[in-house]
Scaffold this motif. Structure first.
Motif, PDB file in Angstrom:
ATOM      1  N   LEU A  74       0.831  -1.203   0.000  1.00 38.48           N
ATOM      2  CA  LEU A  74       0.000   0.000   0.000  1.00 38.48           C
ATOM      3  C   LEU A  74       0.869   1.257   0.000  1.00 38.48           C
ATOM      4  O   LEU A  74       1.668   1.453   0.912  1.00 38.48           O
ATOM      5  N   GLY A  75       0.719   2.087  -1.032  1.00 39.80           N
ATOM      6  CA  GLY A  75       1.541   3.294  -1.136  1.00 39.80           C
ATOM      7  C   GLY A  75       2.944   2.905  -1.546  1.00 39.80           C
ATOM      8  O   GLY A  75       3.918   3.177  -0.854  1.00 39.80           O
ATOM      9  N   SER A  76       3.048   2.275  -2.708  1.00 39.63           N
ATOM     10  CA  SER A  76       4.310   1.637  -3.113  1.00 39.63           C
ATOM     11  C   SER A  76       5.385   2.624  -3.537  1.00 39.63           C
ATOM     12  O   SER A  76       6.551   2.243  -3.683  1.00 39.63           O
ATOM     13  N   VAL A  98       0.333  -0.477  -4.954  1.00 44.02           N
ATOM     14  CA  VAL A  98      -0.797   0.442  -5.134  1.00 44.02           C
ATOM     15  C   VAL A  98      -0.349   1.844  -4.736  1.00 44.02           C
ATOM     16  O   VAL A  98       0.205   2.037  -3.645  1.00 44.02           O
ATOM     17  N   ASP A  99      -0.574   2.803  -5.616  1.00 50.32           N
ATOM     18  CA  ASP A  99      -0.285   4.201  -5.270  1.00 50.32           C
ATOM     19  C   ASP A  99      -1.259   5.082  -6.057  1.00 50.32           C
ATOM     20  O   ASP A  99      -1.760   4.675  -7.105  1.00 50.32           O
ATOM     21  N   PHE A 100      -1.533   6.275  -5.537  1.00 50.15           N
ATOM     22  CA  PHE A 100      -2.453   7.159  -6.279  1.00 50.15           C
ATOM     23  C   PHE A 100      -1.725   8.293  -6.981  1.00 50.15           C
ATOM     24  O   PHE A 100      -2.351   9.205  -7.515  1.00 50.15           O
ATOM     25  N   ASN A 101      -0.412   8.187  -7.011  1.00 49.46           N
ATOM     26  CA  ASN A 101       0.400   9.298  -7.503  1.00 49.46           C
ATOM     27  C   ASN A 101       1.042   8.919  -8.838  1.00 49.46           C
ATOM     28  O   ASN A 101       1.882   8.003  -8.903  1.00 49.46           O
ATOM     29  N   ASN A 184       4.654   0.728   3.966  1.00 56.79           N
ATOM     30  CA  ASN A 184       5.808   1.355   4.604  1.00 56.79           C
ATOM     31  C   ASN A 184       5.608   2.866   4.636  1.00 56.79           C
ATOM     32  O   ASN A 184       5.804   3.546   3.632  1.00 56.79           O
ATOM     33  N   CYS A 185       5.154   3.344   5.784  1.00 54.82           N
ATOM     34  CA  CYS A 185       5.068   4.784   6.030  1.00 54.82           C
ATOM     35  C   CYS A 185       3.990   5.473   5.177  1.00 54.82           C
ATOM     36  O   CYS A 185       4.245   6.548   4.619  1.00 54.82           O
ATOM     37  N   VAL A 186       2.819   4.873   5.090  1.00 55.12           N
ATOM     38  CA  VAL A 186       1.763   5.433   4.244  1.00 55.12           C
ATOM     39  C   VAL A 186       0.422   5.576   4.982  1.00 55.12           C
ATOM     40  O   VAL A 186      -0.294   6.560   4.770  1.00 55.12           O
TER      41      VAL A 186
HETATM   42  C1  LIG Z   1       5.975   8.244   2.503  1.00 50.42           C
HETATM   43  S1  LIG Z   1       5.784   7.669   0.871  1.00 50.42           S
HETATM   44  C2  LIG Z   1       6.253   5.981   1.065  1.00 50.42           C
HETATM   45  C3  LIG Z   1       6.550   5.333  -0.226  1.00 50.42           C
HETATM   46  C4  LIG Z   1       7.083   3.902  -0.129  1.00 50.42           C
HETATM   47  N1  LIG Z   1       6.231   3.049   0.657  1.00 50.42           N
HETATM   48  C5  LIG Z   1       8.488   3.886   0.409  1.00 50.42           C
HETATM   49  O1  LIG Z   1       8.723   3.181   1.412  1.00 50.42           O
HETATM   50  O2  LIG Z   1       9.344   4.541  -0.171  1.00 50.42           O
HETATM   51  C6  LIG Z   1       4.042   7.622   0.690  1.00 50.42           C
HETATM   52  C7  LIG Z   1       3.529   7.084  -0.636  1.00 50.42           C
HETATM   53  O3  LIG Z   1       2.172   6.733  -0.480  1.00 50.42           O
HETATM   54  C8  LIG Z   1       1.390   7.312  -1.497  1.00 50.42           C
HETATM   55  N2  LIG Z   1       0.072   7.588  -0.905  1.00 50.42           N
HETATM   56  C9  LIG Z   1      -0.218   8.411   0.120  1.00 50.42           C
HETATM   57  N3  LIG Z   1      -1.512   8.355   0.434  1.00 50.42           N
HETATM   58  C10 LIG Z   1      -2.076   7.462  -0.425  1.00 50.42           C
HETATM   59  C11 LIG Z   1      -3.396   6.973  -0.608  1.00 50.42           C
HETATM   60  N4  LIG Z   1      -4.400   7.390   0.151  1.00 50.42           N
HETATM   61  N5  LIG Z   1      -3.614   6.064  -1.566  1.00 50.42           N
HETATM   62  C12 LIG Z   1      -2.592   5.633  -2.372  1.00 50.42           C
HETATM   63  N6  LIG Z   1      -1.316   6.060  -2.237  1.00 50.42           N
HETATM   64  C13 LIG Z   1      -1.060   6.966  -1.283  1.00 50.42           C
HETATM   65  C14 LIG Z   1       2.150   8.540  -1.931  1.00 50.42           C
HETATM   66  O4  LIG Z   1       1.838   8.897  -3.251  1.00 50.42           O
HETATM   67  C15 LIG Z   1       3.584   8.065  -1.774  1.00 50.42           C
HETATM   68  O5  LIG Z   1       4.057   7.443  -2.920  1.00 50.42           O
END
Ligand SMILES: C[S@@+](CC[C@H](N)C(=O)[O-])C[C@H]1O[C@@H](n2cnc3c(N)ncnc32)[C@H](O)[C@@H]1O
Length: 394
Positions: A74-76, A98-101, A184-186
Motif C-alpha cells: 500500500l503506497g508503493s 498500489v499508489d495514487f500518484n 511502509n510509512c503510508v
Molecule cells: C511516505 S511515501 C512511502 C513510499 C514507499 N512506501 C516507500 O517506502 O518509499 C508515501 C507514498 O504513499 C502514497 N500515498 C499516500 N496516500 C495514499 C493513498 N491514500 N492512496 C494511495 N497512495 C497513497 C504517496 O503517493 C507516496 O508514494
C-alpha cells in the motif's frame, strides 16, 4: 474518540497536499521525507540506484514475506519494497504495488522490465488506486471520465454508479485474494475520517490465514492542534501519525487477531512540541472468523504470565487445559502462527471427524477434563520406557 488523530479534520485538502509532495519526491530526492532504515546491503544490490535513493519509508516490512506468497504493497512509491519482495516471493509469488500518484507510479514502472530481466521473471505490477478504496482502479475510473460521463453536477450520481460497478465487477484488488498486505510509512497519510475504512480494506483483501505487516510512524501522545494544522507536517508523515496504542487497536477493531509489535525504534525520528514520533512495525493476522466446532481439543498456555486474554476476551491461565473449538485450536497451535510457541495443544485420543463435529459455544470458558480427552472408559496401563541409553544412564 479513543485517542490520537481519530476523527479530527484539518482545514486543508490532505490528499492534494500528499499527492503534490510525493510528486516532488518522485522527481527529486527529498531527504526530510526519509526516516533512516537499515537494509541488508546484499538485498539492495539488485535495485537501480534511483529506486534506492527515492525511498520514503520508515521500516522494512519486506523482510516478513515468504516464497510463493502474493503481496500487496500500500503506497508503493518508487517501488523499492515491491522489487525487494519480488525476489523474496520468487517466480511463483506475485507483488502488486498500489499508489495514487502518477509520478510515483511512473518511477516504479520505469524499472519493471529491467527488474524482470535481472530476476529472470516478471511477477510485479503497479496499479493506481487509493489505499482506503482498494476495489476501485483509478485508471478505469479515469477512463469513465474521459468517455464524457461527467460534464455537470447532474452526472455525479451516474459517475458514482459507474465507480460502484467497477468496484463490484472489476475490482482492482479482489476480496480474499492476497496472502500479505504490507505498507511502509503510508497509512498515516490517509485522512482521519477514512482511516477505519482503510483497515477494513486491508482486512477485506487478505485471504483467511493471511496477515498484514505494516511499518508506520507512531507518536507517544496525540499531535497538538498546531501540528495537525500544518500541511507540510501532514505530508511529511507527522500529523497523521497514529498514537501507539491506537495503531494496534485499529487492527483489532477491523477483526484481526495475533496483533504484535515486531519493531519499535528506541530513539524518536522527530520530536515536535514535546511529542515523540518514531517508526513501528506491526503484524496482524486474519482468520479467527468462522464457525466454532467441538472436536474435544484443549490448549495449555505455557506462561510466563499468570494468564493471558485474547482480543475476544477468552482467558488462558498458565498450565490450565482450556477447552477450545477446532478453529481456535488450529490458530493457537499453528507453529508458524502468532501463538504456536506459547501453547501446547492436546488432541482427543479418538479424533472426531470434522463432518461429525457439533457446534461449540466459544463464548463460555470451560476447562477440558483429561477424561473428556481420553474417553470415560480409558484404562490403559503401560510400562515406563527406559530413558537410559545402551551405555547406561547419564
Ligand atoms: C511516505 S511515501 C512511502 C513510499 C514507499 N512506501 C516507500 O517506502 O518509499 C508515501 C507514498 O504513499 C502514497 N500515498 C499516500 N496516500 C495514499 C493513498 N491514500 N492512496 C494511495 N497512495 C497513497 C504517496 O503517493 C507516496 O508514494
Amino acid at each position: 474518540m479513543s485517542s490520537g488523530t481519530v476523527g479530527r479534520s484539518s482545514g486543508y485538502d490532505v490528499e492534494r497536499e500528499v499527492r503534490e509532495r510525493y510528486a516532488e519526491g518522485a522527481a527529486a530526492c527529498e531527504s526530510s521525507l526519509c526516516c533512516a532504515t537499515t537494509y541488508d546491503p546484499e538485498r539492495l544490490k539488485l535495485l537501480p540506484a534511483e529506486i534506492i535513493e527515492k525511498d520514503y519509508g520508515c521500516g522494512d516490512p519486506t523482510r516478513y514475506v515468504k516464497r510463493g506468497e502474493s503481496v500487496v504493497d500500500l503506497g508503493s512509491g518508487g517501488g523499492k519494497a515491491c522489487y525487494l519482495m519480488a525476489r523474496e516471493v520468487g517466480a511463483d509469488g506475485r507483488v502488486i504495488g498500489v499508489d495514487f500518484n502518477d509520478a510515483m507510479l511512473g518511477l516504479a514502472r520505469k524499472y519493471q522490465a529491467e527488474m524482470a530481466e535481472k530476476l529472470g521473471y516478471a511477477n510485479t505490477r503497479f496499479v493506481k488506486g487509493r489505499i482506503q478504496d482498494l476495489a476501485l482502479d483509478l485508471d478505469k475510473a479515469q477512463a469513465v471520465l474521459a468517455g464524457g460521463a461527467v460534464s455537470s453536477v447532474e452526472d455525479l450520481a451516474a459517475f458514482e454508479a459507474a465507480c460502484d460497478r467497477l468496484r463490484r465487477e472489476e475490482p482492482m484488488i479482489e476480496t480474499e485474494s492476497v496472502d500479505v498486505v504490507v505498507s511502509n510509512c503510508v497509512l498515516n497519510l490517509v485522512k482521519p475520517e477514512e482511516k477505519a475504512k482503510l483497515f477494513d480494506e486491508i482486512f477485506r483483501v487478505l485471504r483467511v490465514g493471511g496477515r498484514a505487516v505494516i511499518s508506520d510512524i507512531v507518536c507517544d501522545e496525540p499531535p497538538t492542534e498546531s501540528i495537525m494544522n500544518d500541511p507540510k507536517l501532514w505530508s511529511g508523515c507527522v500529523s497523521g501519525a497514529f498514537v501507539e496504542g491506537d495503531f494496534l487497536r485499529r487492527f483489532a477493531d477491523a477483526g484481526f487477531y495475533g496483533i504484535e509489535i515486531l519493531e519499535r525504534s528506541g530513539e524518536p525520528w522527530q520530536t515536535i512540541e514535546g511529542v515523540e514520533f518514531r517508526a513501528m512495525t506491526v503484524v496482524a493476522h486474519k482468520g479467527k472468523q468462522g464457525v466454532c466446532l467441538e472436536r474435544k481439543q484443549a490448549v495449555v498456555y505455557k506462561g510466563p504470565w499468570r494468564e493471558v486474554r485474547d482480543d475476544d476476551g477468552h482467558v488462558f491461565r498458565r498450565g490450565e487445559r482450556v477447552a477450545v473449538c477446532d478453529k481456535t485450536y488450529r490458530l493457537m497451535t499453528n507453529e508458524h502462527g502468532p501463538y504456536g510457541v506459547q501453547v501446547i495443544g492436546i488432541d482427543p485420543v479418538h479424533e472426531i471427524p470434522l463432518e461429525e463435529a457439533e457446534l461449540y459455544d466459544c463464548s463460555r470458558r470451560a476447562l477440558r477434563h483429561p477424561r473428556e480427552t481420553k474417553g470415560a472408559d480409558y484404562d490403559v496401563t503401560t510400562e515406563a520406557d527406559s530413558c537410559c541409553g545402551p551405555d547406561g544412564c547419564c
